[in-house]
Design a protein around this motif. Sequence first.
Motif, PDB file in Angstrom:
ATOM      1  N   ALA A 290      11.307   1.045 -13.900  1.00  0.00           N
ATOM      2  CA  ALA A 290       9.989   1.236 -13.304  1.00  0.00           C
ATOM      3  C   ALA A 290       8.854   0.793 -14.228  1.00  0.00           C
ATOM      4  CB  ALA A 290       9.801   2.704 -12.917  1.00  0.00           C
ATOM      5  N   ARG A 291       8.958   1.092 -15.514  1.00  0.00           N
ATOM      6  CA  ARG A 291       7.886   0.708 -16.438  1.00  0.00           C
ATOM      7  C   ARG A 291       7.834  -0.813 -16.609  1.00  0.00           C
ATOM      8  NH1 ARG A 291       7.660   3.460 -21.952  1.00  0.00           N
ATOM      9  NH2 ARG A 291       5.440   2.979 -21.773  1.00  0.00           N
ATOM     10  N   ALA A 292       8.992  -1.447 -16.651  1.00  0.00           N
ATOM     11  CA  ALA A 292       9.029  -2.905 -16.749  1.00  0.00           C
ATOM     12  C   ALA A 292       8.433  -3.549 -15.499  1.00  0.00           C
ATOM     13  CB  ALA A 292      10.465  -3.389 -16.959  1.00  0.00           C
ATOM     14  N   ILE A 293       8.683  -2.951 -14.330  1.00  0.00           N
ATOM     15  CA  ILE A 293       8.119  -3.476 -13.084  1.00  0.00           C
ATOM     16  C   ILE A 293       6.607  -3.307 -13.078  1.00  0.00           C
ATOM     17  CG2 ILE A 293       7.959  -3.045 -10.589  1.00  0.00           C
ATOM     18  CD1 ILE A 293      10.984  -2.575 -10.611  1.00  0.00           C
ATOM     19  N   ALA A 294       6.113  -2.161 -13.528  1.00  0.00           N
ATOM     20  CA  ALA A 294       4.671  -1.936 -13.590  1.00  0.00           C
ATOM     21  C   ALA A 294       4.011  -2.938 -14.539  1.00  0.00           C
ATOM     22  CB  ALA A 294       4.377  -0.508 -14.041  1.00  0.00           C
ATOM     23  N   ALA A 295       4.639  -3.185 -15.680  1.00  0.00           N
ATOM     24  CA  ALA A 295       4.099  -4.148 -16.635  1.00  0.00           C
ATOM     25  C   ALA A 295       4.095  -5.561 -16.049  1.00  0.00           C
ATOM     26  CB  ALA A 295       4.920  -4.118 -17.926  1.00  0.00           C
ATOM     27  N   THR A 296       5.159  -5.904 -15.329  1.00  0.00           N
ATOM     28  CA  THR A 296       5.247  -7.226 -14.711  1.00  0.00           C
ATOM     29  C   THR A 296       4.201  -7.391 -13.623  1.00  0.00           C
ATOM     30  OG1 THR A 296       7.616  -7.357 -15.181  1.00  0.00           O
ATOM     31  CG2 THR A 296       6.774  -8.785 -13.435  1.00  0.00           C
ATOM     32  N   ALA A 297       4.010  -6.355 -12.805  1.00  0.00           N
ATOM     33  CA  ALA A 297       2.997  -6.419 -11.740  1.00  0.00           C
ATOM     34  C   ALA A 297       1.604  -6.591 -12.324  1.00  0.00           C
ATOM     35  CB  ALA A 297       3.064  -5.155 -10.887  1.00  0.00           C
ATOM     36  N   SER A 298       1.334  -5.922 -13.438  1.00  0.00           N
ATOM     37  CA  SER A 298       0.027  -6.035 -14.079  1.00  0.00           C
ATOM     38  C   SER A 298      -0.214  -7.455 -14.571  1.00  0.00           C
ATOM     39  CB  SER A 298      -0.057  -5.042 -15.242  1.00  0.00           C
ATOM     40  OG  SER A 298      -1.319  -5.054 -15.839  1.00  0.00           O
ATOM     41  N   LEU A 299       0.778  -8.048 -15.235  1.00  0.00           N
ATOM     42  CA  LEU A 299       0.655  -9.430 -15.691  1.00  0.00           C
ATOM     43  C   LEU A 299       0.517 -10.389 -14.507  1.00  0.00           C
ATOM     44  CD1 LEU A 299       0.824 -11.493 -18.069  1.00  0.00           C
ATOM     45  CD2 LEU A 299       3.298 -11.549 -17.653  1.00  0.00           C
ATOM     46  N   PHE A 300       1.289 -10.152 -13.458  1.00  0.00           N
ATOM     47  CA  PHE A 300       1.253 -10.967 -12.242  1.00  0.00           C
ATOM     48  C   PHE A 300      -0.147 -10.964 -11.636  1.00  0.00           C
ATOM     49  CE2 PHE A 300       2.179 -11.661  -7.693  1.00  0.00           C
ATOM     50  CZ  PHE A 300       3.121 -12.677  -7.733  1.00  0.00           C
ATOM     51  N   ILE A 301      -0.756  -9.786 -11.559  1.00  0.00           N
ATOM     52  CA  ILE A 301      -2.115  -9.662 -11.006  1.00  0.00           C
ATOM     53  C   ILE A 301      -3.119 -10.416 -11.871  1.00  0.00           C
ATOM     54  CG2 ILE A 301      -3.998  -8.032 -10.541  1.00  0.00           C
ATOM     55  CD1 ILE A 301      -1.764  -5.943  -9.943  1.00  0.00           C
ATOM     56  N   LEU A 302      -3.010 -10.250 -13.180  1.00  0.00           N
ATOM     57  CA  LEU A 302      -3.964 -10.889 -14.088  1.00  0.00           C
ATOM     58  C   LEU A 302      -3.922 -12.409 -13.969  1.00  0.00           C
ATOM     59  CD1 LEU A 302      -6.017 -10.764 -16.401  1.00  0.00           C
ATOM     60  CD2 LEU A 302      -4.090 -10.651 -18.005  1.00  0.00           C
TER      61      LEU A 302
END
Length: 246
Positions: free
Chosen positions: A162-174
């Motif tokens: 879950a934390r890796a997915i949250a980090a990936t989503a944040s980078l994806f958005i940026l």
Amino acid sequence: MILLAAAFLVTALLYASVGFGGGSTYTALLALGGVDYRLLPLLSLACNIVVVAGSTLRFARARVTPWRDALLLTATAAPAAFLGGLTPIGEKAFLGILGACLVLTGLSLILPAREDEVAKPARWARLMPIVAMPLGYLAGLVGIGGGIFLAPFLHLARWQGARAIAATASLFILVNSLFGLAGQMLKGGAGRLSAAVDFGLPLLVAVAIGGQLGSLLALKYLPQRWIRLGTAALTTWVGVRLLLIL
């Protein structure tokens, strides 16, 4: 403007607390406020960048970002986001797509978040870079980052923890927000960018404050489930309102 800035602050607070930028709701709030729809993607993407830049940095410092896989997803989506930003779209189509995206976003937030332990990925998890491409295009088209679409797919595919997915989503958005903004700027020209900056400066300040408060609340005070449900309720309500005015 005071009421709109307050709404942006609350939106940034809620979305930042669950790891997202809030671009779809910023756009809807501007549309409901009667702002020229051609300015909406520029303003929303800029607000997205302000909110998720800090989150991306925090995840990187905590060393939870799966850089190789996250960059692969982002690299396939970013050019599509740029093309989406360049694509002309009429006001009714723009608002209709945005409203539907908001309702789907609200429903996705209601889904229970998976625990952080890494389960065996689904067989179709390797197809995520292909899935990311249309999500990037849609994000650029309506002026959002797209992480709110990507994260449910990653959870369903058991892509990583879950934390890796949250980090990936944040980078994806940026990254998508940066590429989508570039496409929108090329499409609209310097005059539209200048108008967006003149109108949007108080909103950028509001989301900067809201994003920091959201991170603080998520870390120290409010349970994550309450925050997700509050964000889902806000997003769904705004999406339905937007669809009803078409």
